[in-house]
Design an enzyme around this catalytic site. Structure first.
Site, short mmCIF file in Angstrom:
data_model
loop_
_atom_site.label_atom_id
_atom_site.label_comp_id
_atom_site.label_asym_id
_atom_site.label_seq_id
_atom_site.Cartn_x
_atom_site.Cartn_y
_atom_site.Cartn_z
N GLY A 46 46.42 6.03 39.30
CA GLY A 46 46.39 7.48 39.43
C GLY A 46 46.12 7.86 40.87
N GLN A 51 43.53 12.96 47.93
CA GLN A 51 43.27 11.59 48.42
C GLN A 51 44.21 11.21 49.56
OE1 GLN A 51 43.10 9.89 44.19
NE2 GLN A 51 41.69 8.56 45.30
N CYS A 94 38.06 3.66 42.26
CA CYS A 94 38.71 4.78 42.94
C CYS A 94 39.27 4.28 44.26
CB CYS A 94 37.72 5.91 43.18
SG CYS A 94 38.46 7.37 43.96
N LEU A 95 40.51 4.65 44.55
CA LEU A 95 41.13 4.19 45.80
C LEU A 95 40.39 4.76 47.02
CD1 LEU A 95 44.87 4.54 44.76
CD2 LEU A 95 43.56 2.41 45.03
N HIS A 136 39.32 11.60 35.55
CA HIS A 136 38.99 11.12 36.90
C HIS A 136 39.81 11.90 37.94
CE1 HIS A 136 38.33 7.56 39.79
NE2 HIS A 136 39.26 8.26 40.39
N GLU A 137 41.10 12.09 37.66
CA GLU A 137 41.97 12.79 38.63
C GLU A 137 41.66 14.28 38.71
OE1 GLU A 137 43.30 10.84 40.48
OE2 GLU A 137 43.47 9.06 39.24
N HIS A 140 38.85 14.93 40.93
CA HIS A 140 39.20 14.95 42.36
C HIS A 140 39.63 16.34 42.80
CE1 HIS A 140 38.99 10.86 43.90
NE2 HIS A 140 39.70 10.36 42.89
O1 GNR Z 1 43.55 2.97 40.31
C1 GNR Z 1 42.64 3.53 39.70
N1 GNR Z 1 42.10 2.93 38.61
C2 GNR Z 1 41.23 3.55 37.73
C3 GNR Z 1 40.55 2.77 36.81
C4 GNR Z 1 39.69 3.34 35.89
C5 GNR Z 1 39.50 4.70 35.90
C6 GNR Z 1 40.16 5.50 36.82
C7 GNR Z 1 41.01 4.93 37.72
S1 GNR Z 1 41.86 5.94 38.85
C8 GNR Z 1 42.09 4.82 40.19
C9 GNR Z 1 42.93 5.44 41.27
C10 GNR Z 1 42.23 6.63 41.86
O2 GNR Z 1 41.33 6.56 42.66
N2 GNR Z 1 42.60 7.80 41.43
O3 GNR Z 1 41.99 8.91 41.87
NI NI Z 2 39.97 8.28 42.37
#
Ligand code: GNR
Ligand code: NI
Length: 171
Positions: A46, A51, A94-95, A136-137, A140
């Site tokens: 995601g 980001q 999270c990246l 999660h997204e 952000h």
């Molecule tokens: O790549 C991602 N893996 C992930 C694993 C578990 C819960 C959420 C994520 S999102 C993350 C990529 C990211 O930072 N998205 O904002």
């Molecule tokens: Ni993230």
């Protein structure tokens, strides 16, 4: 064009509240294409526009496994209409916080309304990892990171580590 880079904490832009997209035009679709390049290269499942430094309410996801066909999803101006009482815990990453993983508890299922890449309104019911990733997204887009769901001790520890690393890179 210079490739967009992923912002890493403690970059303050990650704390911005992103702006709704007014019209899904060519510029928005171009940003989405760039986001997919960055997400697949990382790789991640995601990515939110902020980001890559664009404070717009755009999320992309692809939960396909390596050996599966791609399943690109685009959610513009996503809104959670309903969240289950039932919770589920997943190990999240999270990246923007590389190589840090912790379990987070969130609603197990959510109903989300959004615009697709053609600007058409859509609704999805998500569960499992899909539900976790959508939440999660959307976090952000509101300047919220998954570490905000951890204890203050854990959160402060990881922020401190990345703040030090950023200062060293600055020297
Ligand atoms: O790549 C991602 N893996 C992930 C694993 C578990 C819960 C959420 C994520 S999102 C993350 C990529 C990211 O930072 N998205 O904002
Ligand atoms: Ni993230």
């Amino acid at each position: 064009m210079a490739r967009r880079e992923i912002l890493i904490i403690p970059d303050k832009r990650l704390r911005l509240v992103s702006e709704p997209v007014k019209t899904v035009d060519a510029e928005v679709r171009r940003l989405i294409e760039e986001m997919f390049e960055v997400m697949y290269e990382a790789p991640g499942i995601g990515l939110a526009a902020i980001q890559v430094g664009a404070p717009k309410r755009i999320v992309i996801m692809d939960l396909a496994k390596k050996d599966e066909e791609k399943q690109p999803q685009v959610l513009i101006n996503p809104a959670i209409l309903w969240a289950s009482e039932e919770k589920a815990a997943y190990e999240e990453g999270c990246l923007s916080i590389p190589e840090y993983y912790e379990e987070v508890e969130r609603p197990a299922r959510v109903k989300v309304r959004y615009l697709d890449r053609d600007g058409k309104e859509q609704e999805i019911d998500a569960s499992g990892l899909h539900a976790t990733c959508v939440q999660h997204e959307i976090d952000h887009l509101n300047g919220v990171l998954f570490i905000d769901h951890l204890s203050k001790l854990k959160r402060d520890r990881v922020i401190k580590k990345f703040t030090k690393a950023a200062k060293r890179a600055d020297d």
